[in-house]
Design a protein around this motif. Structure first.
Motif, PDB file in Angstrom:
ATOM      1  N   ASP A  22      51.634  62.530 -27.974  1.00 48.22           N
ATOM      2  CA  ASP A  22      50.464  63.340 -27.677  1.00 48.22           C
ATOM      3  C   ASP A  22      49.727  62.780 -26.459  1.00 48.22           C
ATOM      4  O   ASP A  22      49.476  61.574 -26.381  1.00 48.22           O
ATOM      5  N   THR A  59      46.855  58.597 -23.122  1.00 46.64           N
ATOM      6  CA  THR A  59      45.672  58.164 -22.365  1.00 46.64           C
ATOM      7  C   THR A  59      44.989  56.986 -23.050  1.00 46.64           C
ATOM      8  O   THR A  59      44.598  56.010 -22.395  1.00 46.64           O
ATOM      9  N   ARG A  60      44.873  57.080 -24.366  1.00 48.71           N
ATOM     10  CA  ARG A  60      44.170  56.023 -25.102  1.00 48.71           C
ATOM     11  C   ARG A  60      44.905  54.693 -24.999  1.00 48.71           C
ATOM     12  O   ARG A  60      44.284  53.647 -24.770  1.00 48.71           O
ATOM     13  N   GLU A 114      46.695  62.743 -25.534  1.00 45.04           N
ATOM     14  CA  GLU A 114      45.473  61.985 -25.847  1.00 45.04           C
ATOM     15  C   GLU A 114      45.807  60.559 -26.239  1.00 45.04           C
ATOM     16  O   GLU A 114      45.127  59.615 -25.843  1.00 45.04           O
ATOM     17  N   ARG A 115      46.892  60.414 -26.997  1.00 38.67           N
ATOM     18  CA  ARG A 115      47.296  59.067 -27.412  1.00 38.67           C
ATOM     19  C   ARG A 115      47.851  58.280 -26.232  1.00 38.67           C
ATOM     20  O   ARG A 115      47.638  57.073 -26.129  1.00 38.67           O
TER      21      ARG A 115
END
Length: 869
Positions: free
Chosen positions: A252, A257-258, A254-255
């Motif tokens: 994902d 990026t995190r 978002e993951r």
């Protein structure tokens, strides 16, 4: 039978001895140097002989299996690598290909079964390795890889990762899986060490081994990163970690990026990669510098490789088509029968089956799957898109389609009606055309990818009734009841559900009763893992009580008893400040974006301010003891400072101002980054600043009254640091700081000794021996501590003159009762809000997606943190 001539070995396998005495393999039991590994490989290669034979190896992450793999490559024997943890798959491949030699583990020992001295098969001279494309199913369709394939891909991977001979890579993936195998090949090529283990990243012993071996590299599929989130990877101290790699499916964005941001703060690089078994392992990688800004991309071709886009009639978008790869790592071709082992190269390029787009910046993005569609009632459905949209709503699911329905497999605990509604809206189908199939665990292959065969079997079977009575469902209901949310799944944890320090106490006590001993990290452990205890509770086992809970319960009793005064034991409130800092770090400084952290602390402040202001206002209206500055929690700032009762709530005011200060501090992006990179160093620096005010180095006292929060926030900071302390050295620093700062703070040695003793327990003793009944009592008192603190002043005024002992009992009982009523009221609010929301959207126009309901909003807000105190 025929004797196949000997061929050249795979170069990196033949060159092991060139790395001399450098460490090659590190395990929990010891280490092997490259020279020792080469000797063991040579011995087994000699036993296998020089006449080429088809060798089957049931792979596993053990030294003997690694030696066997390298021996086959060194001696030039084509190797069929099967999953050592799946006897059925290995047996199926054994029947299909009739190997000449079988190496498998029997009774804990790797055995060599030589079935014939020469091969019965015709083996092409280039053939080196046979791998399955279907994980652990035992399908006879295999990928034929050459020596040149293995060497070229190992060199490409080692090149773009920048692998050094000082690196130490953990084998987090199976040996029989091409991704796991590529980790082995690329690191052995460069003379780096392998941290050989079959332990999961969810196992605490894995991290003990990783730290002890000074691990520098981790590899994972998307599911691995789910496990990393569960174990609190962002909080782990891994000072030698250099790079983390991801492949085996889309992670994902978002993951991505995190983890890229986490890597930037912690000093490691994140490499997102793309590959297939047919390309030996890797075809593309995303340079780490682009991971945070282009997380949706697979990147650029690996060194030596190239992409082109094959036009597709149904994808007319510019720069879009089926992704086709060429390079020296492209397989020789497929094998479906033993006769195919005689074939040479039958493919020159690899049609991946993925639909890709080449972005203007030159990076490639996967936007679909050529075969990843289903036609339901004639409507073409992009299954990957449905899965991604569900994941964005917090629903882990896999989809498969038939001609009459879309079948969605999701984990037990998810609301089937909600999943059906979301999937139907995404696919553009009526809800009646979507069937939700709850499963205990999403079907995955051994390599972590979706098991599409199992999904098709689910589609052919009727949906089972919802589970009832199993541990996972019972625990989900318990979490939902304690935390006041309906949206609980087995993959959630206490922290991801927004649990706070007050609900933590109640939850821990209830879980102890349900499950027995709890792991220290239960609050970050998924519910499904808690529902699978590794051993039955021991008869007559001795219960334990978390030290932070015990200190809160003891402190509130000491505070009330000393205010009566039934006895005089001072220091409880100041000790609670340290406990508040401890809980602040555990529950609110989670690995979420800065904005979520700040919102979490803000909500925590609200849960302290609102009940306090309401109670003080009501009590002041009745008794006249309190002024408007008390109601606004500004008495320590605006006064009066010499009243008989106005100081009653100094602790609440100090706590609120300290938390507001934390919000201001962490709102600064640079400070937030420093906290994540130096989780122990920042609170220690804050404590050092606080000590300057504890000793009044700025001379504020000469200018008038100094608010309590300014004088005592160093205690909160020390508690914060205590939650982040790792290792004896850091704990000694904290203990020394407390022992140096406390003497003379009050001028009352016993009071200072009490705080020092309590803080020492917090730092050094995470759990205390206890009894079940004592746990329940302590849990109730700790959970109700704020309410007890607020109301005990009024109880003392009424009951104290009659009986001091009764005043203590009534204060505690009344506080517990008020806290229970407040929790019931708070848990009803979400239900009321959802009812209003449903009423507002009941008549939404057809074809429009209604606003997020309360459950979805709760999911979106998860892991935002919790309250202090």
């Amino acid at each position: 039978m025929r004797a196949s001539p000997a061929v050249e070995p795979v170069p990196f396998a033949a060159a092991l001895a060139d790395h001399g005495d450098r460490p090659a393999v590190l395990t929990a039991d010891g280490r092997l140097s490259y020279r020792e590994l080469a000797d063991r490989v040579a011995a087994l290669a000699a036993r296998l002989g020089t006449a080429r034979r088809l060798v089957l190896l049931a792979g596993a992450n053990w030294v003997d299996e690694l030696v066997a793999y390298l021996a086959a490559l060194t001696a030039g024997h084509p190797l069929l690598l099967t999953p050592g943890d799946n006897d059925a798959a290995t047996a199926a491949l054994e029947r299909a290909y009739d190997p000449d030699v079988v190496l498998r583990r029997v009774g804990g020992t790797l055995t060599v079964d030589e079935r014939r001295p020469v091969s019965r098969h015709e083996l092409h001279p280039d053939l080196a390795l046979l791998l399955s494309t279907s994980g652990s199913t035992g399908s006879p369709k295999l990928v034929r890889l050459s020596r040149a394939n293995l060497q070229a891909n190992a060199e490409a991977i080692a090149g773009y990762l920048g692998i050094r001979d000082t690196d130490r890579a953990a084998t987090t993936l199976p040996l029989h899986y091409c991704y796991g195998l590529s980790v082995v090949n690329s690191h052995l090529l460069r003379g780096a060490a392998l941290l050989l283990t079959d332990r999961s990243v969810a196992d605490a012993s894995f991290w003990e081994l990783f730290r002890a071996a000074r691990g520098t590299a981790l590899a994972g599929v998307p599911y691995t990163f789910e496990l990393l989130d569960r174990v609190g990877f962002a909080q782990l101290r891994l000072p030698h970690l250099r790079y983390v790699t991801q492949a085996g499916g889309r992670l994902d964005p978002e993951r991505v990026t995190r983890y890229a941001e986490l890597g930037r703060r912690r000093g490691f690089d994140l490499f997102v990669m793309y590959g297939q078994t047919e390309a030996t392992a890797r075809m593309a990688y995303l340079p780490p510098r682009l991971a945070a800004t282009r997380p949706e991309a697979i990147g650029v071709p690996v060194p030596g490789g190239a992409f082109r886009l094959r036009p597709l009639p149904d994808r007319p978008e510019p720069d879009t088509g089926e992704l086709v790869y060429t390079g020296p790592n492209v397989m020789l071709g497929y094998a479906r029968t033993p006769a195919d082992l005689a074939l040479g190269r039958t493919v020159e390029e690899l049609r991946t089956g993925d639909v890709a787009r080449r972005a203007p910046d030159g990076l490639y993005e996967i936007v679909g799957r050529v075969g990843g569609y289903a036609k339901v009632f004639g409507l073409r459905i992009d299954l990957a898109r449905v899965e991604e949209r569900l994941a964005a709503r917090g629903v882990a699911a896999y989809c498969v389609g038939t001609d009459r329905e879309l079948v969605v497999a999701t984990t037990d605990g998810a609301d089937p009606q909600r999943v059906r509604r979301l999937a139907a809206a995404t696919a553009g189908l009526p809800a009646r055309a979507v069937r939700v199939h709850p499963v205990a665990e999403l079907p995955r292959l051994g390599n972590g990818k979706p098991d599409r065969g199992a999904l098709r079997a689910l589609a052919a079977a009727p949906a089972p009734a919802a589970p009832s009575g199993d541990d996972g469902a019972d625990l989900c209901r318990l979490y939902a009841r304690v935390l006041g949310t309906d949206d609980v799944t087995p993959d959630d944890s206490f922290v991801s559900l927004g649990g706070d320090s007050l609900s933590y106490v109640e939850m821990s006590v209830r879980l102890e009763e349900a499950l027995g001993d709890l792991p220290a990290d239960w609050h970050t452990t998924a519910i499904r893992d808690l529902s699978r205890p590794t051993a039955a509770p021991r008869p007559g086992r001795r219960a334990v009580l978390e030290t932070s809970v015990a200190l809160r319960a003891a402190a509130i009793v000491v505070i009330v008893g000393s205010h009566i005064p039934l006895f005089t034991v001072k220091g409880g409130a100041h000790l609670l400040l340290a406990v508040a800092g401890f809980n602040f770090a555990r529950f609110q400084l989670t690995d979420v974006p800065r904005a979520r952290r700040l919102r979490a602390v803000g909500r925590g402040i609200g849960r302290v301010v609102l009940p306090s202001a309401l109670w003080i206002a009501a009590a002041g209206a009745v008794t006249g003891d309190y002024t408007l500055t008390n109601v606004l929690l500004l008495n320590s700032v605006l006064g009066p400072h010499d009243g008989a009762t106005q100081w009653h709530f100094w602790f609440v005011e100090a706590l609120v101002f300290i938390l507001l200060g934390a919000v201001v501090l962490l709102a600064v992006p640079a400070v937030d980054r420093v906290e994540r990179r130096y989780p122990f160093g920042l609170p220690l620096a804050v404590a050092a600043l606080g000590l300057a005010f504890r000793y009044d180095l700025p001379g504020l006292a000469t200018h008038g009254h100094v608010p309590s929060a300014v004088v005592v926030f160093w205690l909160f900071a020390l508690g914060w640091a205590a939650a982040r302390a790792r290792g004896t050295g850091q704990r000694l620093v904290l203990t020394g700081a407390a022992l140096l700062a406390l003497p003379g703070f009050f001028g009352e040695p016993w009071r200072e000794a009490l705080i020092a003793a309590g803080f020492g327990l917090l730092v050094w003793v995470p759990r205390l021996p206890s009894r079940g009944t004592l746990n329940r009592v302590a849990g109730v008192l700790a959970t109700s501590s704020l309410a007890i603190y607020l109301i005990h002043w009024q109880v003392l005024a009424v009951v104290g003159p009659v009986s001091r002992g009764a005043a203590l009992v009534v204060s505690l009982v009344a506080g517990v009762g008020v806290a229970a009523l407040a929790r019931v009221a708070a848990r009803r609010l979400p239900h009321v809000a959802r009812s209003w929301g449903r009423a507002a959207t009941r008549d939404a126009p057809v074809g429009r997606v209604p606003p997020l309901d309360g459950a979805v909003q709760a999911t979106a807000a998860r892991s935002a943190g919790s309250t202090p105190a």
